[in-house]
Scaffold this active site. Structure first.
Site, PDB file in Angstrom:
ATOM      1  N   ARG A   1      37.198  45.585  27.549  1.00  0.00           N
ATOM      2  CA  ARG A   1      37.205  44.212  28.084  1.00  0.00           C
ATOM      3  C   ARG A   1      37.428  43.162  26.999  1.00  0.00           C
ATOM      4  O   ARG A   1      38.013  42.109  27.269  1.00  0.00           O
ATOM      5  CB  ARG A   1      35.880  43.934  28.819  1.00  0.00           C
ATOM      6  CG  ARG A   1      35.918  42.640  29.659  1.00  0.00           C
ATOM      7  CD  ARG A   1      34.585  42.282  30.252  1.00  0.00           C
ATOM      8  NE  ARG A   1      34.700  41.195  31.224  1.00  0.00           N
ATOM      9  CZ  ARG A   1      33.727  40.340  31.515  1.00  0.00           C
ATOM     10  NH1 ARG A   1      32.549  40.443  30.904  1.00  0.00           N
ATOM     11  NH2 ARG A   1      33.912  39.387  32.399  1.00  0.00           N
TER      12      ARG A   1
ATOM     13  N   SER B   1      37.539  35.611  34.165  1.00  0.00           N
ATOM     14  CA  SER B   1      37.308  37.048  34.217  1.00  0.00           C
ATOM     15  C   SER B   1      36.032  37.228  35.019  1.00  0.00           C
ATOM     16  O   SER B   1      34.964  36.757  34.627  1.00  0.00           O
ATOM     17  CB  SER B   1      37.137  37.625  32.803  1.00  0.00           C
ATOM     18  OG  SER B   1      36.902  39.018  32.864  1.00  0.00           O
ATOM     19  N   SER B   2      36.146  37.864  36.173  1.00  0.00           N
ATOM     20  CA  SER B   2      35.029  37.934  37.109  1.00  0.00           C
ATOM     21  C   SER B   2      33.864  38.733  36.542  1.00  0.00           C
ATOM     22  O   SER B   2      34.017  39.512  35.592  1.00  0.00           O
ATOM     23  CB  SER B   2      35.487  38.583  38.425  1.00  0.00           C
ATOM     24  OG  SER B   2      36.569  37.876  38.979  1.00  0.00           O
ATOM     25  N   GLN B   3      32.688  38.544  37.136  1.00  0.00           N
ATOM     26  CA  GLN B   3      31.515  39.306  36.720  1.00  0.00           C
ATOM     27  C   GLN B   3      31.774  40.790  36.949  1.00  0.00           C
ATOM     28  O   GLN B   3      32.143  41.208  38.056  1.00  0.00           O
ATOM     29  CB  GLN B   3      30.290  38.875  37.518  1.00  0.00           C
ATOM     30  CG  GLN B   3      29.023  39.616  37.111  1.00  0.00           C
ATOM     31  CD  GLN B   3      27.850  39.332  38.034  1.00  0.00           C
ATOM     32  OE1 GLN B   3      27.988  38.628  39.024  1.00  0.00           O
ATOM     33  NE2 GLN B   3      26.692  39.867  37.700  1.00  0.00           N
TER      34      GLN B   3
ATOM     35  N   PHE C   1      33.848  33.810  44.222  1.00  0.00           N
ATOM     36  CA  PHE C   1      35.095  33.727  43.475  1.00  0.00           C
ATOM     37  C   PHE C   1      35.679  32.322  43.579  1.00  0.00           C
ATOM     38  O   PHE C   1      35.414  31.597  44.538  1.00  0.00           O
ATOM     39  CB  PHE C   1      36.135  34.728  44.017  1.00  0.00           C
ATOM     40  CG  PHE C   1      35.901  36.148  43.590  1.00  0.00           C
ATOM     41  CD1 PHE C   1      36.588  36.692  42.526  1.00  0.00           C
ATOM     42  CD2 PHE C   1      34.991  36.940  44.267  1.00  0.00           C
ATOM     43  CE1 PHE C   1      36.367  38.003  42.135  1.00  0.00           C
ATOM     44  CE2 PHE C   1      34.763  38.252  43.886  1.00  0.00           C
ATOM     45  CZ  PHE C   1      35.460  38.788  42.813  1.00  0.00           C
TER      46      PHE C   1
END
Length: 343
Positions: free
Chosen positions: A38, A70-72, A217
């Site tokens: 990541r 960048s999503s959880q 989101f």
């Protein structure tokens, strides 16, 4: 880097946190989280920050509002679990972001599979391609286009996933989905979001829900953008109005008046109820969304080292962000706060 902790250690810590938070048990998803670096998708951050189980804002609009992130990882894992990916499948992703989620999916579908990711911002597409190449996934196709149109050149798809909040399923996604396809989207219900996995009905003529999970989101932009609008009250503090800039009482929103209301000393009314943040946002939040036309969301960002903001007692917070539910009209705004939340 955290003293005494290698990149491998950071990833292992992230995987442990994600598995605990998400509750998923798919070892293939855990392996993807271990193997996909990541930090290469967030090169502006130190690795110890990239491997936290947090959403990380990567682009803002002219008003300073987040429009890409960048999503959880925990929410990403939940939605990947809902998607039920298998080797060899063809996947369409709406919302490329940093490219990290596409890399996870490419890991899951394997070398015989295909991943196509579409994003409305050309600059994000260019960055995602660079990130994917540096991480060893150059064969992921990243396209600059309005995600509402899908990507017909790569159809049909076995799986379709949106990583942006949507108010409906785009007809193009349904047309480009194969016979046994599954579609997973963050479905927006007047500001309250649920990740819904859709599959075809027995007759194949309808799409029905197979599973749901709470999520959060950024909203989709472009031709499929919903009616919601965000009003900035002051730097970092904003109100999300799910039905647009006209309030439930018929008046246009006055941002300056709302900011003044929020700046006043609050009048507190205790409920005596102990609950969890999940129950607040995806229980009470969904109830408000469907029962009260005055419902809204309030969000505040506070930089590290700054004094607590107006939402320092909000029921949801983390990584410099706080959020809560509320109701608003021309006469004022009421927001939900908490002295302490049940884990």
């Amino acid at each position: 880097m955290t003293e005494g902790m290698s990149l491998t250690g950071l990833r292992e810590r992230l995987v442990a946190e994600v598995l605990q938070t998400s509750g998923i048990g798919d070892e293939r998803i855990a392996a993807a989280l271990r193997d996909v670096p990541r930090h290469l998708f967030l090169p502006h951050l130190p690795p110890e920050d990239a491997y936290l189980d947090d959403a990380i804002v990567t682009k803002r609009d002219a008003d300073g509002q987040p429009i890409s992130s960048s999503s959880q990882p925990a929410i990403m894992a939940i939605m990947l679990d809902q998607l039920t990916l298998a080797p060899g499948q063809r996947v369409l992703e709406i919302g490329a972001g940093t490219g990290y989620n596409a890399a996870l999916m490419r890991h899951l579908v394997g070398p015989s599979g295909t991943v196509v990711s579409v994003d409305i911002d050309a600059d994000l597409v260019g960055q995602a391609r660079e990130h994917l190449a540096s991480a060893g996934y150059p064969d992921v196709t990243v396209v600059a286009a309005d995600g509402a149109d899908g990507y017909p050149a790569g159809a049909p798809y076995d799986r379709v996933i949106a990583t942006v909040g949507v108010s409906d399923l785009a007809p193009a996604w349904l047309d480009q989905a194969g016979p046994g396809a599954r579609i997973v989207v963050p479905l927006d219900v007047r500001g309250s979001q649920l990740a819904v996995a859709f599959g075809r009905s027995g007759s194949g003529r309808h799409w029905v829900s197979r599973s749901i999970a709470p999520c959060g989101f950024m909203r989709m932009r472009g031709s499929l953008a919903g009616p919601e609008r965000t009003v900035v009250l002051q730097p970092g503090l904003s109100v999300m109005l799910p039905d647009g800039l006209t309030l439930a009482d018929g008046n246009e929103v006055d941002g300056a008046a709302l900011a003044a209301f929020m700046a006043e000393p609050p009048a507190g009314f205790g409920t005596g109820v102990r609950t969890s943040s999940v129950q607040v946002f995806w229980g009470l939040g969904l109830w408000l969304a469907t029962r009260d036309s005055r419902s809204c969301g309030v969000t505040e960002e506070v930089a590290a080292g700054d004094a607590p903001g107006r939402l320092d007692q909000a029921p949801l917070g983390g990584a410099g962000m706080a959020a809560t539910a509320g109701i608003v009209d021309s006469g004022g705004i009421a927001v939900l706060t908490a002295d302490d939340m049940v884990p």
